[in-house]
Design an enzyme around this catalytic site. Structure first.
Site, PDB file in Angstrom:
ATOM      1  N   LYS A  56      32.714  -9.809  78.688  1.00  0.00           N
ATOM      2  CA  LYS A  56      31.390 -10.385  78.999  1.00  0.00           C
ATOM      3  C   LYS A  56      31.226 -11.764  78.367  1.00  0.00           C
ATOM      4  O   LYS A  56      30.571 -12.647  78.932  1.00  0.00           O
ATOM      5  CB  LYS A  56      30.263  -9.452  78.556  1.00  0.00           C
ATOM      6  N   ALA A 187      41.923  -4.261  92.847  1.00  0.00           N
ATOM      7  CA  ALA A 187      40.641  -4.977  93.002  1.00  0.00           C
ATOM      8  C   ALA A 187      39.504  -4.034  92.642  1.00  0.00           C
ATOM      9  O   ALA A 187      38.550  -3.833  93.405  1.00  0.00           O
ATOM     10  CB  ALA A 187      40.485  -5.504  94.424  1.00  0.00           C
ATOM     11  N   ILE A 190      37.837  -4.060  86.685  1.00  0.00           N
ATOM     12  CA  ILE A 190      38.500  -5.029  85.812  1.00  0.00           C
ATOM     13  C   ILE A 190      39.081  -6.182  86.622  1.00  0.00           C
ATOM     14  O   ILE A 190      38.924  -7.358  86.265  1.00  0.00           O
ATOM     15  CB  ILE A 190      39.597  -4.342  84.964  1.00  0.00           C
ATOM     16  N   GLY A 276      43.559   0.933  86.733  1.00  0.00           N
ATOM     17  CA  GLY A 276      42.872   2.091  86.176  1.00  0.00           C
ATOM     18  C   GLY A 276      43.271   2.355  84.738  1.00  0.00           C
ATOM     19  O   GLY A 276      44.128   1.663  84.175  1.00  0.00           O
ATOM     20  N   ARG A 277      42.615   3.332  84.127  1.00  0.00           N
ATOM     21  CA  ARG A 277      42.879   3.685  82.737  1.00  0.00           C
ATOM     22  C   ARG A 277      43.101   5.195  82.616  1.00  0.00           C
ATOM     23  O   ARG A 277      42.633   5.968  83.450  1.00  0.00           O
ATOM     24  CB  ARG A 277      41.693   3.236  81.850  1.00  0.00           C
ATOM     25  N   HIS A 449       4.631 -11.074  89.191  1.00  0.00           N
ATOM     26  CA  HIS A 449       5.066 -12.056  90.190  1.00  0.00           C
ATOM     27  C   HIS A 449       5.167 -13.429  89.538  1.00  0.00           C
ATOM     28  O   HIS A 449       4.315 -13.787  88.741  1.00  0.00           O
ATOM     29  CB  HIS A 449       4.063 -12.111  91.339  1.00  0.00           C
TER      30      HIS A 449
END
Ligand code: FAD
Ligand code: NAD
Length: 476
Positions: A56, A187, A190, A276-277, A449
């Site tokens: 991140k 895809a 990750i 994948g993990r 708003h």
């Protein structure tokens, strides 16, 4: 030594469980094997050291860099020269990680959690053998043990890792310069997040995905929109593409992949394997302990995270369910409270998922495909961000909010968002679902708003056919 609770693993599942146990007055030790680049032990597991946080940090930096070029001109701002300093960007990421992991060590101390650096192995009767990074193994015991050993990347034979050239997600968070062309196998979450980072920084990015469906776990209306937008951004996404072989030649990767049109060669400068993990359970328990594992090596647990052994619980990526930090943390708190004699529950039906691309994708509950598959009658409401005043002011008009509710009761069954700040917006849907709201409950709530949140309000109103700011014919 004897404890009330031994936790093995100090990722977001394990460290949260350990702190909650200590808060509840239990004498707690947390054993963790993670070491940073220079061999120092650090808590935080994958999430803090090589997952959620560093990715991140780089997504944020790279988006900032791209926005200087992409969005500036829309706002009447022209920047003639923005200079990219990748090592400085990496240093910022490392500092964020260091601050947060130091924070966990401080929280352990403040709560009285003992932290032992080393490898833990479960033995019979809640004993744990601890092998430190240097030195002799010792055995400790407790009344209860919580296994929170997390997960590691899956490898594939066709693309063995090599130096910093063919890497997994951890390696792709460390590059000190921008490769000209990055290839990514997979895809998924990750692949898309790290592909976005390196594309925004200037790399050509090619993703090779084995499935012929893009983001199969995502509501397919949202996934189709995402695929179109990602391709517009310049991500080369090939579906139904299976990598057959890779070879490192003169510092680049030459690979072959197969799709329905045959075999294709591709040359890239760096390759990320993101397929994948798998749970980290190899050697976690001695044979005598007889810990039951499920298919794929996940620790077998019941709905309350109890393993097959008395007094032994397991949580986080090492057990069934989504591999998400917040899922592991909630399980950790719930297990600690159960051990302390309290009742606690994790609502697995209301766990949000987020893909931190631009735009972001976030969802909670059932997709339209899952509801159709289970024969559940539902109503649907949709609102595009193009019709949101705030989104227009932000120049963030891509995407939509979609609300699915039960046809008979109107109870919200799923909310799916693709758009700016979807990761924050989805929390409103999680709360609504946690409280068993109907779409009408959301529709009758007053939203400020102008906000992006009004798109959720309008999507909920659209379930009843009364969205104000969109004509029926434009709802696609
Ligand atoms: P982990 O975080 O993997 O921690 C397990 C710990 O146990 C590690 O420190 C490990 O060294 C230690 N350990 C393992 N075996 C032993 C042993 N025998 N003895 C002692 N210690 C041991 N999830 C999100 O929710 N949001 C995100 O944005 C997100 N981004 C991600 C980005 C990337 C690149 C990656 C790879 C993952 C991301 N994830 C994200 C997933 C998230 O990191 C995991 O779901 C989360 O870390 C799982 O927590 P855990 O505590 O179960 O395991
Ligand atoms: P993933 O399951 O999201 O994606 C892996 C992709 O690789 C899938 O689309 C799969 O079809 C494809 N694949 C598998 N084998 C392949 C092959 N041989 N060739 C080409 N494609 C192949 O897994 P991931 O992206 O590795 O992420 C692992 C886990 O980490 C996920 O379960 C996710 O929950 C978690 N994670 C979460 C976040 C987040 O919450 N934002 C971010 C990163 C990771």
């Amino acid at each position: 030594m004897s404890y009330d609770v031994i936790v093995i693993g100090a990722g977001p599942a394990g460290y949260v469980a350990a702190i909650r146990c200590a808060q509840l007055g239990l004498k707690t030790v947390c054993v963790d094997a993670w070491q940073d680049r220079d061999g120092s032990p650090v808590p935080g597991g994958t999430c803090l050291n090589a997952g959620c946080i560093p990715s991140k940090a780089l997504l944020e930096s790279s988006e900032f860099y791209e926005n200087i070029h992409r969005s500036g001109r829309h706002h009447g701002i022209t920047v003639t020269r923005a200079v990219l300093d990748v090592p400085a960007m990496m240093q910022r990421k490392d500092e964020i990680v260091r601050d947060l992991t130091t924070g966990i060590a401080a929280l352990f101390k403040a709560n009285g959690v003992e932290w032992i650096a080393g490898h833990g192995q479960l033995q019979p009767d809640c004993h744990v053998q601890v092998t430190p990074h240097a030195g002799e193994a010792t055995v400790i015991k407790a009344a209860q043990v919580i296994l929170a050993t997390g997960s590691a990347p899956v490898g594939i034979d066709a693309a063995p890792l090599q130096d910093d050239i063919i890497v997994d997600s951890s390696g792709a968070l460390e590059w000190q310069s921008v490769p000209a062309h990055v290839g990514i196998i997979g895809a998924g979450v990750i692949g898309l997040e790290l592909g976005s980072v390196w594309r925004r920084l200037g790399a050509e990015v090619t993703l090779l995905e084995a499935q012929d469906v893009f983001l199969a776990m995502v509501d397919q209306q949202i996934a189709r929109t995402a695929l179109r937008l990602f391709k517009q951004q310049g991500l080369n996404i090939h579906l139904d593409a299976l990598v057959k072989s890779t070879q490192v030649v003169d510092g680049s990767v030459v690979l072959d992949y197969q799709d329905r049109n045959g075999k294709h060669p591709l040359k890239v400068d760096r390759l990320i394997v993101a397929v994948g993990r798998r749970p980290c359970t190899d050697g976690l328990a001695s044979e005598e302990a007889e810990l039951l594992l499920d298919e794929g090596g996940f620790i077998h647990v019941d709905a309350d995270c109890r393993t097959s052994l008395p007094g032994v619980y397991a949580i986080g990526d090492a057990v069934r369910g989504p591999m998400l930090a917040h899922k592991g943390s909630e399980e950790g708190m719930a297990v600690a409270e159960r051990i302390a004699g309290q009742s606690a529950e994790v609502n697995y039906d209301a766990i949000a998922s987020v893909i931190y691309t631009q735009p972001e994708i976030a969802w909670v509950g059932k997709t339209e495909e899952a509801l159709r598959g289970s024969g559940t009658a539902f109503n649907s409401g949709l609102f595009p961000f193009a019709a949101s005043g705030r989104a227009r002011a932000m120049q963030e008009t891509d995407g939509m909010v979609k609300v699915l509710s039960d046809a008979a009761t109107d109870r919200v069954l799923g909310v799916h968002i693709i758009g700016a700040h979807a990761s924050e917006l989805i929390a409103q849907a999680v709360i609504a679902m946690e409280f068993g709201s109907s779409s009408e409950d959301i529709a009758r709530t007053v939203f400020a708003h102008p906000t992006l949140s009004e798109a959720l309000h309008e999507a909920a109103m659209d379930v009843g056919g009364r969205a104000i700011h969109i004509a029926k014919a434009r709802r696609t």
